[in-house]
Design an enzyme around this catalytic site. Structure first.
Site, PDB file in Angstrom:
ATOM      1  N   CYS A  48      -0.773  -3.318  15.472  1.00 55.30           N
ATOM      2  CA  CYS A  48      -0.568  -2.954  14.064  1.00 55.30           C
ATOM      3  C   CYS A  48      -1.059  -4.039  13.122  1.00 55.30           C
ATOM      4  O   CYS A  48      -0.796  -5.232  13.323  1.00 55.30           O
ATOM      5  CB  CYS A  48       0.919  -2.702  13.835  1.00 55.30           C
ATOM      6  N   CYS A 105       3.076   8.282   1.594  1.00 52.76           N
ATOM      7  CA  CYS A 105       3.513   7.328   2.610  1.00 52.76           C
ATOM      8  C   CYS A 105       3.763   5.997   1.908  1.00 52.76           C
ATOM      9  O   CYS A 105       2.868   5.465   1.255  1.00 52.76           O
ATOM     10  CB  CYS A 105       2.407   7.192   3.653  1.00 52.76           C
ATOM     11  N   CYS A 109       5.281  -7.543   8.044  1.00 51.48           N
ATOM     12  CA  CYS A 109       6.315  -7.038   8.943  1.00 51.48           C
ATOM     13  C   CYS A 109       6.600  -8.095   9.998  1.00 51.48           C
ATOM     14  O   CYS A 109       5.686  -8.758  10.481  1.00 51.48           O
ATOM     15  CB  CYS A 109       5.864  -5.741   9.612  1.00 51.48           C
ATOM     16  N   CYS A 148      -1.157   1.812   8.416  1.00 51.28           N
ATOM     17  CA  CYS A 148      -0.457   0.903   7.522  1.00 51.28           C
ATOM     18  C   CYS A 148      -0.982  -0.519   7.618  1.00 51.28           C
ATOM     19  O   CYS A 148      -1.295  -1.026   8.683  1.00 51.28           O
ATOM     20  CB  CYS A 148       1.037   0.936   7.814  1.00 51.28           C
ATOM     21  N   CYS A 206       4.269  -5.600  16.322  1.00 53.15           N
ATOM     22  CA  CYS A 206       3.708  -4.698  17.328  1.00 53.15           C
ATOM     23  C   CYS A 206       2.241  -5.086  17.518  1.00 53.15           C
ATOM     24  O   CYS A 206       1.539  -5.347  16.540  1.00 53.15           O
ATOM     25  CB  CYS A 206       3.831  -3.242  16.877  1.00 53.15           C
ATOM     26  N   GLU A 240       0.825  -1.219   0.000  1.00 51.97           N
ATOM     27  CA  GLU A 240       0.000   0.000   0.000  1.00 51.97           C
ATOM     28  C   GLU A 240       0.854   1.262   0.000  1.00 51.97           C
ATOM     29  O   GLU A 240       1.964   1.261   0.518  1.00 51.97           O
ATOM     30  CB  GLU A 240      -0.829   0.075   1.279  1.00 51.97           C
TER      31      GLU A 240
HETATM   32  N1  SAH Z   1       7.690  -0.018  10.906  1.00 58.08           N
HETATM   33  C1  SAH Z   1       7.888   1.365  10.981  1.00 58.08           C
HETATM   34  C2  SAH Z   1       7.218   2.148   9.888  1.00 58.08           C
HETATM   35  C3  SAH Z   1       5.823   1.738   9.499  1.00 58.08           C
HETATM   36  S1  SAH Z   1       4.520   1.909  10.693  1.00 58.08           S
HETATM   37  C4  SAH Z   1       7.463   1.913  12.315  1.00 58.08           C
HETATM   38  O1  SAH Z   1       6.841   1.190  13.066  1.00 58.08           O
HETATM   39  O2  SAH Z   1       7.799   3.051  12.584  1.00 58.08           O
HETATM   40  C5  SAH Z   1       4.050   3.596  10.556  1.00 58.08           C
HETATM   41  C6  SAH Z   1       3.384   4.140  11.798  1.00 58.08           C
HETATM   42  O3  SAH Z   1       2.003   3.773  11.899  1.00 58.08           O
HETATM   43  C7  SAH Z   1       4.051   3.673  13.069  1.00 58.08           C
HETATM   44  O4  SAH Z   1       4.275   4.749  13.923  1.00 58.08           O
HETATM   45  C8  SAH Z   1       3.025   2.718  13.605  1.00 58.08           C
HETATM   46  O5  SAH Z   1       3.215   2.519  14.947  1.00 58.08           O
HETATM   47  C9  SAH Z   1       1.739   3.390  13.228  1.00 58.08           C
HETATM   48  N2  SAH Z   1       0.552   2.546  13.314  1.00 58.08           N
HETATM   49  C10 SAH Z   1       0.476   1.215  13.140  1.00 58.08           C
HETATM   50  N3  SAH Z   1      -0.788   0.787  13.324  1.00 58.08           N
HETATM   51  C11 SAH Z   1      -1.532   1.874  13.635  1.00 58.08           C
HETATM   52  C12 SAH Z   1      -2.902   2.083  13.944  1.00 58.08           C
HETATM   53  N4  SAH Z   1      -3.763   1.075  13.944  1.00 58.08           N
HETATM   54  N5  SAH Z   1      -3.307   3.345  14.212  1.00 58.08           N
HETATM   55  C13 SAH Z   1      -2.444   4.369  14.172  1.00 58.08           C
HETATM   56  N6  SAH Z   1      -1.139   4.236  13.889  1.00 58.08           N
HETATM   57  C14 SAH Z   1      -0.680   3.004  13.615  1.00 58.08           C
HETATM   58 FE1  SF4 Z   2       6.016  -3.401  11.896  1.00 56.49          FE
HETATM   59 FE2  SF4 Z   2       3.684  -2.232  12.350  1.00 56.49          FE
HETATM   60 FE3  SF4 Z   2       5.469  -2.450  14.310  1.00 56.49          FE
HETATM   61 FE4  SF4 Z   2       5.942  -0.736  12.286  1.00 56.49          FE
HETATM   62  S1  SF4 Z   2       4.280  -0.615  13.779  1.00 56.49           S
HETATM   63  S2  SF4 Z   2       7.391  -2.222  13.199  1.00 56.49           S
HETATM   64  S3  SF4 Z   2       4.999  -1.891  10.588  1.00 56.49           S
HETATM   65  S4  SF4 Z   2       4.435  -4.175  13.268  1.00 56.49           S
END
Ligand code: SAH
Ligand code: SF4
Length: 363
Positions: A126, A112, A119, A351, A123, A91
């Site tokens: 996410c 973006c 991934c 994301c 987390c 995406e």
């Molecule tokens: N892996 C990298 C970059 C991609 S994630 C990172 O974690 O920084 C991009 C951002 O979106 C990160 O700050 C992540 O924590 C956030 N994100 C992920 N899921 C989300 C959600 N459901 N609502 C809001 N932000 C989210």
């Molecule tokens: Fe991976 Fe999502 Fe954690 Fe970023 S926030 S490191 S994309 S699992």
């Protein structure tokens, strides 16, 4: 499989062209077709001799991302779901002028972009990590997201018209995947996007976001290019971070803070902390104290982002009132902070969400 032409630097192409006995200006012409005119096949490159085009076709691939789904919201944020050559989905999200967040007031469009399929970092909140990690994107697959988004979003041009300036002039590497876990491909792609012969997008207009990969942050600090760095913090104590981000067990806050300090010292520029507000996890006023202390120590700015609900996950977004109070408490402690009053909330803008939905519908 052949290397894709959009994975190569000017220098690499020059070596190949020299080998073929082609003059250097042919490389300039090729690069203009790729990065200015958005050519999608070799035969469109009408000022290159036919034999050279055949040679290029035989030697390199020229892959284009295939648009499979597009969502637009009322505020004109657009989300694209692309299909890669091997059938995987990624995406990108196109966000119009958003001056307060990552760039300066002259923003046109921020894109973006994703760096991996899935991934591995898992987390807990996410969508990108839910089905695990599939593979790293190649440099051309990272670069192509900008070109494909521009092709999709731009107004149609007459063939002879002078190409318009870049639609995308700001990049945030905050899509699917952990960019610093795909370090070499990411750096190559960003070099191509930054180069005057390529994307021509200033390094200071490129923000790399990481969940906190300490060795790679230190490596990035030693790169000559001045990229902006964003840290997905989401918790200002090990207790909170350990609960939602497994990466913190490997690189706890103290080590992460030291690496950020190193980056900040070498680059002399401000780091951004991304802080998703999740109800009952990290949104209490108490949490603003360690957060403010850390932000001030590292001269970091804090971006507060109300959590986007992900289907199948238990986490919730706090009320608007809670978010505003959290912001006010940080500001009272003299921290530069903003609260994203969400764009794209209605189109699964976080994301990984659109990909997940599409794959689950298909299953
Ligand atoms: N892996 C990298 C970059 C991609 S994630 C990172 O974690 O920084 C991009 C951002 O979106 C990160 O700050 C992540 O924590 C956030 N994100 C992920 N899921 C989300 C959600 N459901 N609502 C809001 N932000 C989210
Ligand atoms: Fe991976 Fe999502 Fe954690 Fe970023 S926030 S490191 S994309 S699992």
């Amino acid at each position: 499989m052949a290397t894709d032409v959009k994975s190569l630097t000017r220098e690499e192409l020059e070596l190949q062209f020299k080998d073929w006995g082609q003059p250097a200006y042919r490389v300039t012409q090729l690069l203009e077709w790729l990065y200015v005119r958005h050519a999608t096949d070799w035969d469109a490159m009408t000022n290159l001799p036919k034999n050279l085009r055949d040679q290029l076709r035989g030697h390199f691939s020229l892959q284009n991302l295939e648009l499979v789904r597009k969502q637009g919201s009322h505020d004109t944020t657009q989300k694209f779901l692309w299909k890669l050559a091997d059938g995987q989905y990624i995406e990108s999200v196109l966000i119009p002028a958003n001056p307060a967040l990552y760039g300066e007031a002259s923003d046109r469009h921020t894109l973006c972009i994703s760096t991996q399929v899935g991934c591995a970092y898992g987390c807990k909140f996410c969508a990108s990590g839910l089905d695990g990690w599939k593979r790293n994107l190649l440099p051309n697959e990272i670069v192509e997201q900008i070109l494909a988004a521009e092709r999709t979003a731009a107004k149609p041009q007459t063939p002879d018209a002078k190409p318009p300036p870049r639609l995308v002039d700001n990049i945030v590497v905050m899509g699917m995947g952990e960019p610093l876990a795909n370090y070499d491909h990411l750096l190559k792609a960003l070099k191509i996007l930054n180069a005057p012969w390529g994307g021509g997008i200033g390094a200071r207009k490129i923000t790399v976001s990481t969940s906190g990969l300490v060795p790679q942050i230190r490596k990035l600090a030693d790169e000559p290019l001045q990229f902006r760095l964003a840290i997905s913090l989401h918790g200002a104590t090990d207790e909170v971070r350990n609960r939602i981000m497994p990466v913190n067990k490997k690189y706890p806050l103290k080590e992460l803070a030291a690496a950020c300090q190193d980056y900040q010292g070498k680059k002399g520029r401000m780091i951004t902390f991304e802080y998703i507000l999740i109800a009952g996890v990290n949104d209490s006023i108490e949490q603003t104290k360690p957060l403010a202390a850390l932000a001030k120590k590292l001269f970091a700015k804090v971006n507060l982002i109300p959590y986007n609900k992900v289907e199948g996950l238990p986490w919730e977004r706090p009320s608007e009132d809670v978010c505003e109070k959290f912001l006010a408490a940080l500001q009272k402690q003299k921290v530069t902070a903003t609260l994203r009053r969400e764009k794209g909330h209605d189109i699964d803008a976080a994301c990984g969400q659109l990909r997940l939905k599409t794959e689950r519908e298909a299953a």
